[in-house]
Design a protein around this motif. Structure first.
Motif, PDB file in Angstrom:
ATOM      1  N   HIS A 147      74.585  42.437  29.625  1.00 23.40           N
ATOM      2  CA  HIS A 147      73.542  41.737  28.666  1.00 23.40           C
ATOM      3  C   HIS A 147      74.071  41.712  27.132  1.00 23.40           C
ATOM      4  O   HIS A 147      74.857  42.425  26.697  1.00 23.40           O
ATOM      5  CB  HIS A 147      72.149  42.505  28.363  1.00 23.40           C
ATOM      6  N   TYR A 148      73.515  40.446  26.602  1.00 21.40           N
ATOM      7  CA  TYR A 148      74.183  40.088  25.363  1.00 21.40           C
ATOM      8  C   TYR A 148      73.599  41.175  24.120  1.00 21.40           C
ATOM      9  O   TYR A 148      72.373  41.325  24.333  1.00 21.40           O
ATOM     10  CB  TYR A 148      73.576  38.683  24.793  1.00 21.40           C
ATOM     11  N   SER A 149      74.573  41.497  23.447  1.00 21.80           N
ATOM     12  CA  SER A 149      74.673  42.251  22.185  1.00 21.80           C
ATOM     13  C   SER A 149      75.285  42.117  21.224  1.00 21.80           C
ATOM     14  O   SER A 149      76.397  41.554  21.426  1.00 21.80           O
ATOM     15  CB  SER A 149      74.127  43.772  22.493  1.00 21.80           C
ATOM     16  N   GLU A 150      75.054  42.236  19.900  1.00 23.19           N
ATOM     17  CA  GLU A 150      76.123  42.153  18.786  1.00 23.19           C
ATOM     18  C   GLU A 150      77.633  42.996  19.124  1.00 23.19           C
ATOM     19  O   GLU A 150      78.666  42.545  18.980  1.00 23.19           O
ATOM     20  CB  GLU A 150      75.685  42.676  17.540  1.00 23.19           C
ATOM     21  N   HIS A 151      77.524  44.128  19.819  1.00 26.56           N
ATOM     22  CA  HIS A 151      78.593  44.902  19.966  1.00 26.56           C
ATOM     23  C   HIS A 151      79.276  44.254  21.208  1.00 26.56           C
ATOM     24  O   HIS A 151      80.555  44.249  21.021  1.00 26.56           O
ATOM     25  CB  HIS A 151      77.980  46.310  20.370  1.00 26.56           C
TER      26      HIS A 151
END
Length: 624
Positions: free
Chosen positions: A241-245
């Motif tokens: 899933h998308y996240s900044e990290h």
């Protein structure tokens, strides 16, 4: 007909481990051999099977020329009773001799005995028409020639059930159906009977058949699953899933050539999922830009592969030239061999072979030369295309292609700048929205604080108004009490004055002593003091609530700690820490209501004049 007969005769094979027949009995061997359609070897007896069912024109000595081993009746695989022959071939049943009985076939003109439908996995047969004197040993002696018997269940009514070890043994037992069985040489009716052999339906057979079917089904499912697993394409890796990290890690992977394929798949999935928004647009733009940077690398790889392909073509052409040179040399050898000086010395067969080899070599040489010429023609066409590039039309095309490339590059640069501008606009809008939200929150906080402060001030003013009203009521009651006391004291003074006048007149007239006058004065003073105490008791009313008692206790403790007294402001500041709603007027009214416990004194001179309250409750105790 011959093929069917051969198949029927070739399928009559029985394992020797299941054969229980005396080898020394020539009659039995002759019968078995005749049933198999073979002439007994070295055994006395005549052929019981007619030549009509044998293979027509069969030569027993054919094996000497074809290399087929002669058939020996002692080899493994031959049995006494063959399986039923095919329907195309009519086999005449012969007499079967056993140790304890003899089996006579039925009339060949009669129809064959009927049988029921064969149950699945049948290993058990029903044998009816047994002689009354037949025993299990005799039944086993007859039917064990068909195969291994696992169980015999004999009934008293001249029938039995026989269970074999394998299914194919049942077919051999069915072959004996219709035979007449005679025990020994007796002609008694109890020693003979016509056998009727049929398929029997047994639960054990059906259970074993079901177990085998289930096992085969499991094996088939397992085989199909293995085949499907082998042919199934590998499942794609899971997309996180998308996240900044994760986006930061993906940006690093996009820069790595070895992990680019995996990273570009994740980036495509994120974009298709709709993870791009105003906040993450810049991050996605940087990742797209990193993906675009690999275009130059891919073009360089393509150029290197094309160069390798050109080198491979050159190597192939050189190798093909060497092969063609060797073919020319071989053809030259063959041509030299066909000349008269050498040709006359070869034999006819050698000349034929040399001619064949020469033609084959010439065909291969021509094919290789045509392939080489085709490669050279392609190279010449490429060279001519390169030369034609100098023509004005080609120059125009090159210029147009260069201009198109420049226009495409400018378009891409313009698009990238427009995307950057959009990203900056999005950032500015986000900052404006955040700033407006901050201002709104601050304004809301200030308004809430002001409202809270106004509410607190309103509550304080209401409390002060209530306390002032209470003080006003208290002062009114004190004023009324003071007026009553004043009227009472005036009446008392008038009474005392009248008493004094009367006493003086009595003294003057009666001449009483001075002691009597002193006693009268003491009585009057006592009456006055008693009257004052009564007035003070009226003024000092009882405590109204538990809160006032608690305040009196705290104030008395505080003033006891301060023996020189404390002004009302100091006392109020201390009490406000315990009860923020209490006022200085309320404390002062409470102290004034208790004159025996608290007293007020003036200290200082001039501008430093100050009123202080002291605890005087213990002074009365000391004086008493």
């Amino acid at each position: 007909m011959m093929a069917a007969a051969a198949d029927g005769l070739g399928s009559i094979a029985i394992d020797t481990t299941q054969l229980n027949m005396s080898v020394t009995d020539p009659t039995a061997w002759a019968t078995a051999m005749n049933n198999l359609g073979m002439v007994p070897v070295g055994l006395p007896g005549q052929q019981l099977v007619s030549d009509s069912i044998c293979v027509p024109g069969f030569d027993p000595g054919l094996n000497l020329m074809t290399g087929i081993t002669p058939i020996n009746p002692m080899i493994p695989g031959l049995g006494l009773v063959p399986p039923p022959p095919p329907t195309e071939v009519t086999v005449i049943k012969e007499i079967i001799h056993c140790k304890s009985c003899t089996l006579f076939p039925q009339n060949p003109n009669l129809p064959p005995p009927s049988t029921r439908e064969r149950p699945p996995g049948c290993k058990t047969v029903f044998v009816g028409g047994l002689p009354e004197n037949a025993t299990e040993e005799i039944i086993q002696e007859v039917f064990e020639q068909c195969g291994e018997i696992t169980a015999i269940r004999k009934s008293k009514k001249n029938f039995c059930h026989i269970r074999f070890a394998e299914e194919f043994m049942v077919d051999k037992a069915i072959y004996l159906s219709g035979y007449r069985m005679r025990l020994g040489s007796s002609t008694d009716k109890k020693d003979s009977g016509r056998l009727h052999v049929d398929f029997a339906q047994a639960r054990d057979d059906f259970y074993e058949w079901e177990c085998k079917q289930r096992m085969r089904a499991r094996e088939e499912r397992h085989r199909r699953k293995l085949e499907e697993d082998r042919l199934r394409p590998p499942s794609p890796p899971a997309i996180m899933h998308y996240s900044e990290h994760e986006a930061a890690l993906l940006a690093e992977k996009l820069k790595d050539d070895s992990k680019f394929s995996e990273a570009i798949t994740v980036l495509l999935s994120w974009i298709e999922r709709g993870e791009v928004n105003r906040r993450s647009a810049n991050q996605f733009y940087s990742m797209v830009q990193s993906a675009n940077s690999h275009v130059r690398r891919l073009m360089n790889e393509k150029a290197t592969h094309e160069q390798e392909m050109e080198e491979a073509k050159e190597n192939f052409k050189n190798a093909l030239t060497g092969i063609l040179t060797q073919f020319e040399q071989i053809v030259a050898v063959f041509n030299a061999s066909t000349r008269q000086k050498a040709w006359d010395h070869f034999s006819k067969a050698q000349r034929k072979n040399i001619d064949i080899w020469r033609k084959h070599s010439e065909e291969l040489r021509n094919a290789q030369s045509e392939q080489l010429m085709g490669i050279r023609r392609e190279e010449e066409m490429e060279m001519s295309d390169d030369e034609n590039c100098d023509s004005p039309t080609k120059k125009m095309r090159v210029d147009e292609s260069a201009l198109a490339a420049q226009a495409y590059a400018l378009k891409e640069e313009n698009d990238s700048l427009r995307w950057q501008l959009d990203a900056y606009r999005n950032e500015v809008e986000l900052l404006k929205q955040e700033k407006e939200q901050l201002f709104r929150t601050e304004d809301n906080l200030t308004k809430d604080q002001q409202l809270q402060f106004l509410q607190q001030t309103m509550q304080g003013m209401q409390q002060q108004l209530l306390t002032i009203q209470e003080e006003l009521n208290n002062k009114k009651s004190e004023l009324e009490q003071a007026k009553e006391e004043q009227s009472h004291t005036q009446a008392l003074l008038k009474v005392l004055q009248e008493q004094l006048k009367g006493t003086k007149e009595l003294v003057e007239t009666n001449g009483h002593s001075h002691e009597d006058t002193n006693e009268i004065n003491v009585l009057t003073v006592a009456l006055v003091n008693q009257d004052r105490e009564n007035n003070i008791e009226k003024r000092t009313q009882g405590l109204k609530s538990e809160k006032e008692a608690l305040l009196i206790g705290i104030i008395s403790t505080f003033l006891h700690v301060h023996p020189f007294g404390a002004n009302i402001e100091y006392l109020w500041s201390y009490m406000q820490q315990l009860d923020s709603k209490i006022s200085a007027n309320e404390i002062e009214m409470l102290l004034m209501r208790l004159p025996r416990m608290f007293k007020q004194e003036f200290t200082g001179v001039g501008a430093t004049l100050e009123k202080r309250w002291k605890l005087c409750a213990f002074e009365g105790i000391k004086t008493t």
